[in-house]
Design a protein around this motif. Sequence first.
Motif, PDB file in Angstrom:
ATOM      1  N   MET A   1     -14.768  -6.204  20.095  1.00 54.81           N
ATOM      2  CA  MET A   1     -14.295  -6.958  18.957  1.00 54.81           C
ATOM      3  C   MET A   1     -13.800  -5.970  17.891  1.00 54.81           C
ATOM      4  O   MET A   1     -14.457  -5.001  17.577  1.00 54.81           O
ATOM      5  CB  MET A   1     -15.424  -7.814  18.394  1.00 54.81           C
ATOM      6  N   LEU A   2     -12.617  -6.243  17.370  1.00 48.02           N
ATOM      7  CA  LEU A   2     -12.040  -5.379  16.346  1.00 48.02           C
ATOM      8  C   LEU A   2     -12.534  -5.799  14.966  1.00 48.02           C
ATOM      9  O   LEU A   2     -12.636  -6.977  14.664  1.00 48.02           O
ATOM     10  CB  LEU A   2     -10.515  -5.467  16.367  1.00 48.02           C
ATOM     11  N   THR A   3     -12.821  -4.811  14.155  1.00 48.74           N
ATOM     12  CA  THR A   3     -13.215  -5.136  12.793  1.00 48.74           C
ATOM     13  C   THR A   3     -11.976  -5.548  12.011  1.00 48.74           C
ATOM     14  O   THR A   3     -10.849  -5.179  12.357  1.00 48.74           O
ATOM     15  CB  THR A   3     -13.906  -3.940  12.117  1.00 48.74           C
ATOM     16  N   ALA A   4     -12.199  -6.278  10.948  1.00 53.83           N
ATOM     17  CA  ALA A   4     -11.088  -6.830  10.169  1.00 53.83           C
ATOM     18  C   ALA A   4     -10.191  -5.765   9.575  1.00 53.83           C
ATOM     19  O   ALA A   4      -8.989  -5.965   9.448  1.00 53.83           O
ATOM     20  CB  ALA A   4     -11.639  -7.732   9.063  1.00 53.83           C
ATOM     21  N   HIS A   5     -10.741  -4.604   9.230  1.00 48.88           N
ATOM     22  CA  HIS A   5      -9.912  -3.573   8.601  1.00 48.88           C
ATOM     23  C   HIS A   5      -9.110  -2.758   9.623  1.00 48.88           C
ATOM     24  O   HIS A   5      -8.149  -2.101   9.265  1.00 48.88           O
ATOM     25  CB  HIS A   5     -10.761  -2.661   7.706  1.00 48.88           C
ATOM     26  N   ILE A   6      -9.480  -2.803  10.906  1.00 51.62           N
ATOM     27  CA  ILE A   6      -8.729  -2.054  11.926  1.00 51.62           C
ATOM     28  C   ILE A   6      -7.563  -2.882  12.476  1.00 51.62           C
ATOM     29  O   ILE A   6      -6.514  -2.343  12.807  1.00 51.62           O
ATOM     30  CB  ILE A   6      -9.677  -1.603  13.055  1.00 51.62           C
ATOM     31  N   ARG A   7      -7.734  -4.175  12.537  1.00 54.08           N
ATOM     32  CA  ARG A   7      -6.700  -5.049  13.108  1.00 54.08           C
ATOM     33  C   ARG A   7      -5.325  -4.859  12.444  1.00 54.08           C
ATOM     34  O   ARG A   7      -4.333  -4.667  13.144  1.00 54.08           O
ATOM     35  CB  ARG A   7      -7.137  -6.515  13.038  1.00 54.08           C
ATOM     36  N   PRO A   8      -5.215  -4.837  11.100  1.00 54.19           N
ATOM     37  CA  PRO A   8      -3.892  -4.636  10.494  1.00 54.19           C
ATOM     38  C   PRO A   8      -3.290  -3.262  10.819  1.00 54.19           C
ATOM     39  O   PRO A   8      -2.071  -3.126  10.950  1.00 54.19           O
ATOM     40  CB  PRO A   8      -4.145  -4.760   8.985  1.00 54.19           C
ATOM     41  N   ILE A   9      -4.148  -2.271  10.967  1.00 57.81           N
ATOM     42  CA  ILE A   9      -3.651  -0.936  11.314  1.00 57.81           C
ATOM     43  C   ILE A   9      -3.045  -0.949  12.711  1.00 57.81           C
ATOM     44  O   ILE A   9      -1.956  -0.395  12.944  1.00 57.81           O
ATOM     45  CB  ILE A   9      -4.794   0.107  11.213  1.00 57.81           C
ATOM     46  N   LEU A  10      -3.717  -1.592  13.646  1.00 53.93           N
ATOM     47  CA  LEU A  10      -3.193  -1.682  15.010  1.00 53.93           C
ATOM     48  C   LEU A  10      -1.885  -2.467  15.055  1.00 53.93           C
ATOM     49  O   LEU A  10      -0.949  -2.090  15.763  1.00 53.93           O
ATOM     50  CB  LEU A  10      -4.229  -2.312  15.938  1.00 53.93           C
ATOM     51  N   GLU A  11      -1.816  -3.554  14.313  1.00 55.40           N
ATOM     52  CA  GLU A  11      -0.585  -4.358  14.276  1.00 55.40           C
ATOM     53  C   GLU A  11       0.581  -3.545  13.693  1.00 55.40           C
ATOM     54  O   GLU A  11       1.703  -3.592  14.205  1.00 55.40           O
ATOM     55  CB  GLU A  11      -0.804  -5.652  13.488  1.00 55.40           C
ATOM     56  N   ALA A  12       0.307  -2.802  12.622  1.00 51.95           N
ATOM     57  CA  ALA A  12       1.358  -1.968  12.018  1.00 51.95           C
ATOM     58  C   ALA A  12       1.802  -0.879  12.988  1.00 51.95           C
ATOM     59  O   ALA A  12       2.995  -0.584  13.109  1.00 51.95           O
ATOM     60  CB  ALA A  12       0.855  -1.345  10.717  1.00 51.95           C
ATOM     61  N   THR A  13       0.862  -0.300  13.699  1.00 54.90           N
ATOM     62  CA  THR A  13       1.186   0.740  14.683  1.00 54.90           C
ATOM     63  C   THR A  13       2.072   0.163  15.779  1.00 54.90           C
ATOM     64  O   THR A  13       3.065   0.779  16.172  1.00 54.90           O
ATOM     65  CB  THR A  13      -0.109   1.316  15.288  1.00 54.90           C
ATOM     66  N   LYS A  14       1.742  -1.006  16.272  1.00 54.68           N
ATOM     67  CA  LYS A  14       2.545  -1.645  17.320  1.00 54.68           C
ATOM     68  C   LYS A  14       3.945  -1.972  16.826  1.00 54.68           C
ATOM     69  O   LYS A  14       4.901  -1.904  17.588  1.00 54.68           O
ATOM     70  CB  LYS A  14       1.854  -2.915  17.820  1.00 54.68           C
TER      71      LYS A  14
END
Length: 141
Positions: A1-14
């Motif tokens: 499960m991804l923490t809430a603060h990592i999810r936006p970073i991954l989306e921006a990276t993608k």
Amino acid sequence: MLTAHIRPILEATKAVLDRQQRVAAAARGSQLRPEFDELPRYALGLLTIGREPTEHTAAHRASSLWETLSPAERDVAVLAAAGRPNSAIAVRRDRSVRTVDAQVSLILQKLMVSSRSDIIGHIPADLLHRVRQQSGHEPDA
């Protein structure tokens, strides 16, 4: 499960990097050693990740440089890598702070590193337990 603060970073990276670039970035990131605080130093531009030497070459270089230290310098290096201040090292070794200052400076030169936190990369694996003991992360035996 991804923490809430990592999810936006991954989306921006993608959104910015294609799959091949993400894989390459992950490979570079896997070279960072969090136990040596390399991620923040990399993020601040104080550490670069280049083409890494092979593990054997890097280990040989580190052990060769470690061998240039005198027994006293090795002891000081272990204590410095554990985060002990020079004043505490001086008390422990019954030496003056000026002597320890000079030893730490010479250790950094001999190991070709610029900070005390980089010393740990040169300490042989069989001595790392001493660093943990001195830093309070392992009970004394």
